[in-house]
Design a protein around this motif. Structure first.
Motif, short mmCIF file in Angstrom:
data_model
loop_
_atom_site.label_atom_id
_atom_site.label_comp_id
_atom_site.label_asym_id
_atom_site.label_seq_id
_atom_site.Cartn_x
_atom_site.Cartn_y
_atom_site.Cartn_z
N GLY A 48 0.84 -1.20 0.00
CA GLY A 48 0.00 0.00 0.00
C GLY A 48 0.87 1.24 0.00
N TRP A 49 0.37 2.31 0.61
CA TRP A 49 1.08 3.59 0.60
C TRP A 49 2.15 3.65 1.67
N ASN A 50 3.30 4.18 1.27
CA ASN A 50 4.42 4.42 2.18
C ASN A 50 4.74 5.91 2.13
N HIS A 51 4.68 6.56 3.29
CA HIS A 51 4.91 8.01 3.35
C HIS A 51 6.36 8.29 3.76
N PHE A 52 6.99 9.22 3.03
CA PHE A 52 8.37 9.61 3.29
C PHE A 52 8.41 11.11 3.57
N VAL A 53 9.16 11.47 4.60
CA VAL A 53 9.39 12.87 4.93
C VAL A 53 10.89 13.07 5.10
N SER B 101 2.31 13.06 -4.74
CA SER B 101 1.93 14.06 -3.75
C SER B 101 1.07 13.39 -2.69
N PRO B 102 1.38 13.60 -1.41
CA PRO B 102 0.83 12.74 -0.36
C PRO B 102 -0.49 13.19 0.24
N LEU C 159 0.42 9.52 7.00
CA LEU C 159 -0.68 9.04 6.16
C LEU C 159 -1.30 10.23 5.45
N SER C 160 -2.09 9.93 4.42
CA SER C 160 -2.71 11.01 3.66
C SER C 160 -3.74 11.73 4.50
N CYS C 161 -3.69 13.06 4.43
CA CYS C 161 -4.63 13.89 5.20
C CYS C 161 -4.70 15.25 4.52
N LYS C 162 -5.58 16.10 4.97
CA LYS C 162 -5.63 17.47 4.49
C LYS C 162 -4.37 18.21 4.92
#
Length: 722
Positions: free
Chosen positions: A128-133, A161-162, A188-191
């Motif tokens: 699934g989605w993996n978020h990187f910062v 774009s996350p 995670l994806s959010c506003k």
């Protein structure tokens, strides 16, 4: 020795199945797993963060924010999709203090010694989605980072774009320099508003009272541009198109002009169309003060929708231009979404209705549409099976895969120039090795004889020029890898490169009617024999190290297979009156004899040919079957019987021990590096299920076995008749 099995014999593709059934099962499994799908089209915003030529994203923070102060930080955030849980190698270059977060957890923080160095990071991606910062800080000596795939051409990952605000877009978002540290790193994806930060690049929306073409292109007097949408209609009732134009305009529905206005004014027209989808094209000309239009569809039974599936877009319109008014443009030429529009000012592709937002194509299919050397053999196998068994749908599948790449070649070169690395055709658009071009290029030439493929001619010329004039060569003309994929591979010569060059040279010779390319293929095979052939066991060393001036003396199965495979392709077209024909034929016979001697007890050959305790390997087994079957069929072998027995034993071994009932292929060695030790090949180079290095050559082996058997039946019949 303990017997080795890939699976229980109860689930094998047993020898009782006909060769045709086995080949179709393997082919259908592959096609069913890799269906024909178009590229993914995504919005990419104008952004300072772009890829470099190695498919890593560059974060030039000092250029973006020259005013940044020591201790201040910029955060960059993106997400990456993974089909399954797996570990993947990333490469991070720190140009100052950098910290990397993955799914909210800090995975790396640089030390002073690690700044300005490449850091290899193996990260466990989750399905699934993996978020990187990235937290990029201004240090004493610099500020910035380069981050992305550690395997540039095989896995040229692009990030998305996350945030929920930009769902579907490609690229990273980032903050301005800030003193404070984020209280909570996004995981995670959010506003975007929920993170407490402002994220850039900002989305620029068109105001309702502005002409959108002025917003996209600026005022361009003497130019025109095109807008394209579709009407999805569910009724035969008349539709009303209503709005206004900010300059001269023509409106077409399904290619028929329905409205024209030479100046600003209102649009109000009625149109009746059949149920279904219909193209709407607006040709807009720039006036003295503005250009563009507003257009609304008045109907409860129809709506305007994006004409192509573009992710991240908020408008139903795509825009193409600007073009000088004196240039004739046929918009339908670009509706296939694979062609860059060329004009005297600049080349361009489709835009969205927001400033600086381009539409880009990305290859997100695991295999379909991809251009690489193992797929060159995979599709070659599918094509030959389809031709032999008269399966037109499989031929179409193969041709569509190839044309997916060839038709977008010019686009991918343009995309590479615009964005640092292409989102599609990552190898074809950036050829710097034989792996990038030869194998798939040979397939392309072969497939082009089935039907003309868009772009194939120019690509063939490009590949021929690369092999003949750009690829590194030794003083005697032998192809070699002066610069390898890794520094360890620098200054080496590989058996593999015979298949990455010889079949293409042969195909190009036929295409151009220029026999010098056949001469070059002959030359390379004989040169490689000089460097790599091991006389005492009649096998090839996998690699010759140019700097150390010695072969590795490792008899890797597939490496040997590539050479015998290439000799086979050469002998099929080499005239027997060619000055080097006897030498090539002798090489084939000696080499085939050496391979015959090391066939395993179950009919398969081993990963290390001279080590029966190494695993039974399917791709080299298939290559030897293919080469032997051709040798029997074309009469290159005098004593045929031992080779016929080896072919039948090898095919039996494959179908009983390496192919299961569902058409899965086991025991194919993954892509390799090299070593001076057999232990590397035996213990560190494992096999993979359904690896593309093996599927196609299994199909070729079965096809050639079938052809050989038919030829022997005909031979017997002719003898009996005589």
């Amino acid at each position: 020795m303990k017997p080795f099995h890939y699976f229980s014999k109860e689930v094998s593709m047993s020898h009782s199945h006909s060769i045709e059934d086995i080949l179709l099962t393997v082919a259908q499994r592959y096609i069913g797993t890799n269906p024909s799908r178009p590229p993914a089209y995504r919005v990419t915003r104008k952004n300072s963060i772009k890829k470099d030529q190695h498919h890593r994203y560059v974060f030039p923070v000092l250029e973006m924010f020259p005013e940044i102060q020591p201790g201040q930080k910029v955060y960059a955030w993106a997400k990456l999709w993974a089909e399954e849980d797996h570990t993947f190698p990333f490469l991070l270059t720190c140009l100052g203090p950098v910290r990397l977060y993955h799914n909210g957890v800090k995975r790396f923080g640089s030390t002073h010694e690690e700044e300005s160095t490449d850091i290899r990071l193996s990260l466990d991606l989750v399905k699934g989605w993996n978020h990187f910062v990235l937290e990029i800080e201004k240090g004493l000596h610099g500020c910035g980072a380069v981050f992305g795939t550690g395997n540039r051409k095989n896995y040229p990952y692009h990030f998305f774009s996350p945030s929920l605000d930009r769902d579907g877009e490609e690229g990273w978002i980032y903050t301005k320099p800030m003193e404070e540290t984020l209280d909570s790193v996004p995981s995670l994806s959010c506003k975007e508003s929920s993170t407490g930060c402002n994220w850039f690049p900002k989305k620029t929306r068109l105001l309702e009272n502005e002409g959108q073409l002025a917003n996209i292109y600026g005022l361009k007097t003497g130019y025109s541009a095109y807008a394209w949408t579709k009407i999805e209609c569910c009724s035969l009732e008349p539709l009303i198109l209503k709005g206004k134009t900010y300059g001269p305009l023509k409106l077409y529905v399904n290619g028929q002009k329905l409205f024209q206005n030479e100046e600003q004014g209102e649009i109000d027209i009625s149109v009746t169309v059949p149920i279904g989808l219909h193209d709407v094209v607006v040709e807009s000309e720039c006036g003295n003060h503005n250009w563009g239009f507003l257009l609304e569809l008045i109907s409860n039974q129809a709506e305007l929708q994006i004409p192509y599936d573009v992710k991240g877009i908020s408008s139903p319109w795509l825009f193409l231009g600007p073009f000088p008014k004196d240039e004739t443009i046929k918009i339908s030429d670009y509706m296939s979404m694979d062609t860059v529009a060329v004009n005297k000012d600049r080349d361009t592709f489709f835009w969205c209705s927001e400033n600086g937002d381009n539409v880009r194509a990305f290859l997100e299919n695991p295999l379909f549409g991809k251009w690489n050397y193992p797929l060159g053999v995979t599709l070659y196998g599918l094509l030959e099976v389809a031709k032999e068994l008269s399966k037109s749908e499989v031929i179409d599948y193969v041709l569509n895969h190839i044309e997916f790449a060839t038709s977008r070649y010019e686009y991918s070169k343009w995309d590479q120039k615009q964005y640092g690395a292409a989102g599609i055709n990552n190898q074809l658009s950036d050829i710097d090795s034989l792996d990038d071009c030869g194998s798939f290029g040979a397939l392309m030439i072969l497939a082009n004889k089935q039907r003309p493929l868009k772009g194939a001619g120019k690509i063939a010329e490009t590949i021929a020029d690369y092999i003949m004039n750009q690829q590194s060569r030794l003083a005697d003309g032998a192809l070699y890898r002066q610069i390898g994929v890794s520094r360890k591979m620098d200054n080496t010569m590989w058996c593999d490169d015979m298949y990455m060059s010889v079949p293409f040279l042969l195909g190009y010779a036929e295409l151009t009617k220029d026999g010098s390319y056949v001469d070059e293929a002959v030359r390379q095979l004989l040169l490689y024999k000089n460097y790599l052939y091991i006389e005492e066991n009649q096998l090839m060393s996998h690699v010759y190290h140019v700097k150390e001036k010695k072969p590795t003396l490792t008899t890797w199965g597939r490496g040997n297979g590539w050479v015998l495979f290439s000799l086979t392709e050469l002998l099929k077209v080499l005239p027997d009156h060619h000055e080097h024909y006897p030498e090539i034929l002798t090489f084939y016979r000696q080499f085939a004899e050496g391979c015959l001697k090391v066939q395993g007890s179950h009919g398969l050959w081993h990963q290390v040919l001279t080590d029966p305790e190494s695993y039974e390997e399917s791709s080299c087994t298939s290559m030897f079957i293919y080469a032997f079957a051709n040798g029997v069929r074309f009469g290159w072998i005098d004593d045929k019987e031992p080779y016929i027995q080896a072919i039948m034993s090898g095919w039996k071994g494959l179908t009983e021990r390496a192919i299961d009932k569902q058409g899965n292929v086991y025991g194919v060695c993954q892509g390799s590096s090299y070593s001076f030790s057999n232990s590397y090949y035996k213990h560190e180079l494992p096999w993979k299920l359904n690896d593309t290095h093996g599927i196609g050559i299994v199909l070729l082996a079965g096809t050639e076995t079938m052809r050989m058997l038919k030829s022997q039946v005909k031979l017997v019949e002719n003898v009996n008749i005589g």
